[in-house]
Design a protein around this motif. Structure first.
Motif, short mmCIF file in Angstrom:
data_model
loop_
_atom_site.label_atom_id
_atom_site.label_comp_id
_atom_site.label_asym_id
_atom_site.label_seq_id
_atom_site.Cartn_x
_atom_site.Cartn_y
_atom_site.Cartn_z
N VAL A 46 -2.44 -1.29 0.70
CA VAL A 46 -3.35 -1.14 1.85
C VAL A 46 -2.72 -1.88 3.02
N LEU A 47 -2.57 -1.18 4.14
CA LEU A 47 -1.94 -1.76 5.33
C LEU A 47 -2.85 -1.53 6.54
N PRO A 48 -3.82 -2.42 6.75
CA PRO A 48 -4.67 -2.29 7.95
C PRO A 48 -3.82 -2.41 9.21
N TYR A 49 -4.25 -1.76 10.27
CA TYR A 49 -3.50 -1.83 11.52
C TYR A 49 -3.36 -3.26 12.02
N LYS A 50 -4.35 -4.08 11.76
CA LYS A 50 -4.27 -5.49 12.16
C LYS A 50 -3.10 -6.18 11.47
N LYS A 51 -2.96 -5.95 10.17
CA LYS A 51 -1.86 -6.55 9.42
C LYS A 51 -0.53 -5.94 9.84
N LEU A 52 -0.51 -4.63 10.08
CA LEU A 52 0.71 -3.96 10.52
C LEU A 52 1.20 -4.57 11.83
N ARG A 53 0.32 -4.81 12.76
CA ARG A 53 0.71 -5.40 14.03
C ARG A 53 1.36 -6.76 13.82
#
Length: 335
Positions: A46-53
């Motif tokens: 799981v890669l939320p956009y928050k973590k991706l940023r």
């Protein structure tokens, strides 16, 4: 582990950003993101956009520690893995130009793939080349005789220091990425895509062709190095702040039923595929499979192909009608 939610807590913006840097910054304020499933249909990452940023910005500073000039080209072997997103957007933050390169669906014909990879690296004038562990041996052979400033696997960056620099946004006319053509009729040709061009394309796709809504959810098995896989199934959902569920193309090829199961289980509303993909899926579905599916939420079933034959799509729609699939969901997309 749970996938990122469908319903976001952000006001929907339909791709009205200056660049991809800005699009991810906004999406990261919400709770949606990318989700990856394995060959059994089990959620693996799981890669939320928050973590991706956060991770992309860290990687951007590590990339800059290698000393590339602004606008330098970074070749990425585009396997359907979270690392592709991390490095693609790291390039956006670092002012570098990512270049998605094919990741073979079948790992046979190793020698021909290494030669193809070498030719692509020369053609795109890459200064840096990166691959996930599964494709690292191919990259190492392909790049060995080339004068690249760095080539290696994604894990190599863990040990690199972060440069203490201010990350600068790209201008509208700066390159966002370089996209190779499919190469179906000749050797692939690189097409330079500016930030302005990609954001215009995304805005038209999000607000026009697909009409993204804040309760949409996307499922995709399309390769990230194909235009529709990258633009339609990676960049557009992010620019519309919606969640995506991914199957690796290799897993889809072996078990196409997983595509529809994931659509049903996650109540996805949008998915694109090739005409051949729809046909393959329809041929391998059993009656018991159809009885277990609920495809009523599927409102946009995109088809990306140069020539679209209606008969296989009619058969697919008729076959899946008992599961709630609506043939009016079909949308032809030419890119």
């Amino acid at each position: 582990m749970n996938p990122t939610p469908t319903k976001n807590n952000l006001p929907l913006r339909k791709g009205d950003f200056t660049n991809l840097f800005e699009a991810l910054d906004y999406a990261a304020e919400g709770i949606t993101g990318y989700n990856f499933y394995d060959g059994t249909g089990k959620l693996s990452t799981v890669l939320p956009y928050k973590k991706l940023r956060k991770e992309a910005r860290s990687l951007a500073r590590r990339l800059l520690g290698l000393g590339p000039r602004r606008g330098a080209r970074v070749a990425l072997v585009a396997d359907t893995q979270p690392d592709f997103m991390r490095y693609f957007f790291a390039c956006q933050y670092a002012g570098l130009v990512p270049i998605p390169l094919p990741a073979p669906i079948q790992l046979g014909h190793r020698r021909s793939y290494v030669e193809q990879l070498r030719r692509l690296l020369v053609t795109c004038q890459a200064e840096i080349a990166i691959a996930t562990e599964a494709h690292l041996p191919f990259l190492m052979k392909a790049a060995a005789s080339l004068n690249l400033s760095f080539y290696g696997g994604t894990k190599a960056f863990v040990h690199l220091p972060e440069e203490d620099v201010q990350l600068q946004q790209s201008g509208a006319d700066d390159l966002a990425y370089l996209q190779f053509t499919s190469g179906s009729t000749r050797f692939p040709r690189g097409v330079m895509i500016s930030q302005k061009t990609v954001m215009n394309n995304l805005s038209n796709l999000i607000g026009g062709v697909v009409q993204f809504q804040n309760d949409d959810r996307v499922v995709s098995w399309l390769p990230f190095y194909h235009d529709m896989g990258l633009v339609g199934m990676v960049l557009a959902p992010l620019a519309a702040q919606v969640s995506v569920d991914y199957l690796n193309p290799r897993d889809f090829a072996m078990r196409p039923r997983l595509w529809l199961k994931l659509m049903s289980d996650n109540r996805a509303t949008i998915s694109f595929g090739s005409a051949m993909g729809y046909e393959s899926c329809q041929r391998r579905l059993r009656s018991a499979d159809i009885e277990s599916l609920d495809l009523c939420p599927w409102r946009v079933a995109g088809i990306g192909a140069e020539t679209i034959r209606p008969q296989p799509l009619i058969q697919f729609a008729d076959h899946l009608a008992p599961a709630g699939f609506n043939k009016r969901a079909f949308v032809a997309e030419y890119r």
